[in-house]
Design a protein around this motif. Sequence first.
Motif, PDB file in Angstrom:
ATOM      1  N   TYR A 140      -1.356  -2.914  -2.271  1.00 20.44           N
ATOM      2  CA  TYR A 140      -2.649  -3.395  -1.757  1.00 20.44           C
ATOM      3  C   TYR A 140      -3.028  -4.723  -2.404  1.00 20.44           C
ATOM      4  O   TYR A 140      -3.706  -5.537  -1.790  1.00 20.44           O
ATOM      5  CB  TYR A 140      -3.753  -2.341  -1.956  1.00 20.44           C
ATOM      6  N   LYS A 198      -2.000  -7.750  -0.467  1.00 18.89           N
ATOM      7  CA  LYS A 198      -2.568  -8.037   0.859  1.00 18.89           C
ATOM      8  C   LYS A 198      -3.452  -9.276   0.796  1.00 18.89           C
ATOM      9  O   LYS A 198      -4.229  -9.451  -0.132  1.00 18.89           O
ATOM     10  CB  LYS A 198      -3.377  -6.830   1.354  1.00 18.89           C
ATOM     11  N   GLU A 256      -6.567   6.197   7.586  1.00 22.68           N
ATOM     12  CA  GLU A 256      -5.244   6.180   8.221  1.00 22.68           C
ATOM     13  C   GLU A 256      -5.233   7.141   9.393  1.00 22.68           C
ATOM     14  O   GLU A 256      -5.854   8.204   9.317  1.00 22.68           O
ATOM     15  CB  GLU A 256      -4.181   6.628   7.226  1.00 22.68           C
ATOM     16  N   ASP A 281      -2.538   9.680  -4.389  1.00 20.12           N
ATOM     17  CA  ASP A 281      -1.737   8.811  -3.517  1.00 20.12           C
ATOM     18  C   ASP A 281      -2.457   7.492  -3.217  1.00 20.12           C
ATOM     19  O   ASP A 281      -1.822   6.441  -3.160  1.00 20.12           O
ATOM     20  CB  ASP A 281      -1.445   9.563  -2.204  1.00 20.12           C
ATOM     21  N   HIS A 308      -4.753   2.186  -5.063  1.00 17.65           N
ATOM     22  CA  HIS A 308      -5.309   1.210  -4.114  1.00 17.65           C
ATOM     23  C   HIS A 308      -6.841   1.158  -4.133  1.00 17.65           C
ATOM     24  O   HIS A 308      -7.435   0.087  -4.141  1.00 17.65           O
ATOM     25  CB  HIS A 308      -4.864   1.526  -2.686  1.00 17.65           C
TER      26      HIS A 308
HETATM   27  C1  BG6 Z   1       0.942   4.167   0.233  1.00 23.33           C
HETATM   28  C2  BG6 Z   1       0.680   5.637   0.323  1.00 23.33           C
HETATM   29  O1  BG6 Z   1       0.794   3.733  -1.087  1.00 23.33           O
HETATM   30  O2  BG6 Z   1       0.033   3.459   1.066  1.00 23.33           O
HETATM   31  C3  BG6 Z   1       0.765   6.109   1.766  1.00 23.33           C
HETATM   32  O3  BG6 Z   1       1.613   6.349  -0.468  1.00 23.33           O
HETATM   33  C4  BG6 Z   1      -0.096   5.271   2.664  1.00 23.33           C
HETATM   34  O4  BG6 Z   1       0.414   7.487   1.860  1.00 23.33           O
HETATM   35  C5  BG6 Z   1       0.142   3.778   2.435  1.00 23.33           C
HETATM   36  O5  BG6 Z   1       0.183   5.615   3.998  1.00 23.33           O
HETATM   37  C6  BG6 Z   1      -0.842   2.928   3.207  1.00 23.33           C
HETATM   38  O6  BG6 Z   1      -0.493   1.582   3.094  1.00 23.33           O
HETATM   39  P1  BG6 Z   1      -0.891   0.511   4.201  1.00 23.33           P
HETATM   40  O7  BG6 Z   1      -0.435  -0.796   3.670  1.00 23.33           O
HETATM   41  O8  BG6 Z   1      -0.207   0.925   5.457  1.00 23.33           O
HETATM   42  O9  BG6 Z   1      -2.384   0.615   4.351  1.00 23.33           O
END
Ligand code: BG6
Length: 494
Positions: A183, A186, A220, A239, A244
């Motif tokens: 993250y 980004k 998500e 997770d 993040h």
């Molecule tokens: C990861 C997690 O760190 O980040 C996942 O382990 C999650 O579970 C992912 O789906 C989400 O990342 P992004 O960049 O798609 O938002």
Amino acid sequence: LKAPGTVFFIFGATGDLARRKLFPAIYSLYREGKLSEDFAVIGVARRSRTQEEFREDVYQSIQEFCRYKPEQAPEWGEFAAHFEYKSLDINDIDGFRELRVQTEQLETKFNIPGNRLFYLALAPELFGSVSFNLMKGGMLEGAGWNRLVIEKPFGYDLESAAKLNEEIRKVFKEEEIYRIDHYLGKEMVQNIEVIRFANAFFEPLWNNKHIANVQITLGETVGVEERGGYYDHAGALRDMGQNHMLQLLTMIAMEPPSRLLAEDIRDEKVKVLRSLRPYATSEEVRNNVVRGQYTKGSADGKELPAYREEDKVHPESLTETYFAARVFVDNFRWAGVPFYIRTGKRLPVKTTEVVVEFKRMPTNVYLGQKHSLEPNLLVIRVNPMEGIYVKINAKKPGSESEIAPVAMDFCQSCIVGINSPEAYERLLHDAARGDSTYFTRWDEVASAWAFVDRIANTWKEEQGDLEMYPAGSWGPAKADELLQEDGFHWWPVN
Ligand code: BG6
């Protein structure tokens, strides 16, 4: 800025991360001239592969996942010649000795000055032994620098993270370790600093006198996919929360650093983590944190299975796939301002968004109004849409004195669009250039775990408060109550 000549070692080269993110990232850097011509990549994994087969895997992965397509690139062969494979059992020192010979040959062939970047796209249990065997096998005796890049999860709790850290620290110095939190790679997360510190109309207001609350949402739409085995053990708090979400929170809440250098920025971030008000009792955890798990549901007319029906998930699992929390940063700037954070799988939208809600204006001038004024909002959209918008109040056109909220919208992804670099691209480039700003330092990781452990420990003892929510919904109603108690509500995300 070009990265210096480097050999990139991708441990876990036949895995998903390498295929989806790392090879495409290396190719994009190459296409954009951000890699020195003196580079090589050695893919390391247990499986046996010929050099040709490996290059074909790399080609397929890039063709599928990269925004630059090799089929349109006449120089593909030249690029692929920099890739080699080594089949290795990571407990076998002799394998590492062979790897050393292969590395030295490549360094001579491509005139690489001995810089070595070890990217461990592996299970964290293996970080310690790979580090140790790199040392034993003579892999750290090149003429240049050595750097270790590691993926999350960095431990399961503070204790296991500390143990893991101790193991890799026997071999690598803290400044040689690059802990990935993707993250932080980004674009819009990096942009938070600029928005805050380069704008006269935000920074003076960035405190508890003017801000009512901050809301951070990481939604998500996906479920656990094929990662049930890992996820059922980890859960949403570990997770997404420990890393993040808390990282995003530190970027919003940190003080301006004394210099724009990695260590100064990380010093400020760790101060935020240390200022997080710990939940002192299980009752405080219960009153401030909501956890949920998705049940059967639907989205876009499609039936979605319950979490407990997912592959490799225990049929009576109590793992949370959602959590929301009210968090306080107990320092001068933020005293009294709630930060509401939430994340979940199988929510209605894929989004990462930060909403900063400003305090309401006294309404006396417009007392005649039927409606109360909406508060001003600053919305930072991180993912997948990138941009910022500000919601302000203005006179409704044509009306006498009616006021309506209008949005001033800056859509970054509309302008930069598909060509904006991916998080992994930026992070690999930074690591090769020795810029550790957007990697997490050990004291950040440790402070984040200390905060998260209190929640996790309470949850372990009391399992009755897991709230169920249908897949495709916005999570348990209890998460709305958290804000209602304070007179707020979640702002709808876009
Ligand atoms: C990861 C997690 O760190 O980040 C996942 O382990 C999650 O579970 C992912 O789906 C989400 O990342 P992004 O960049 O798609 O938002």
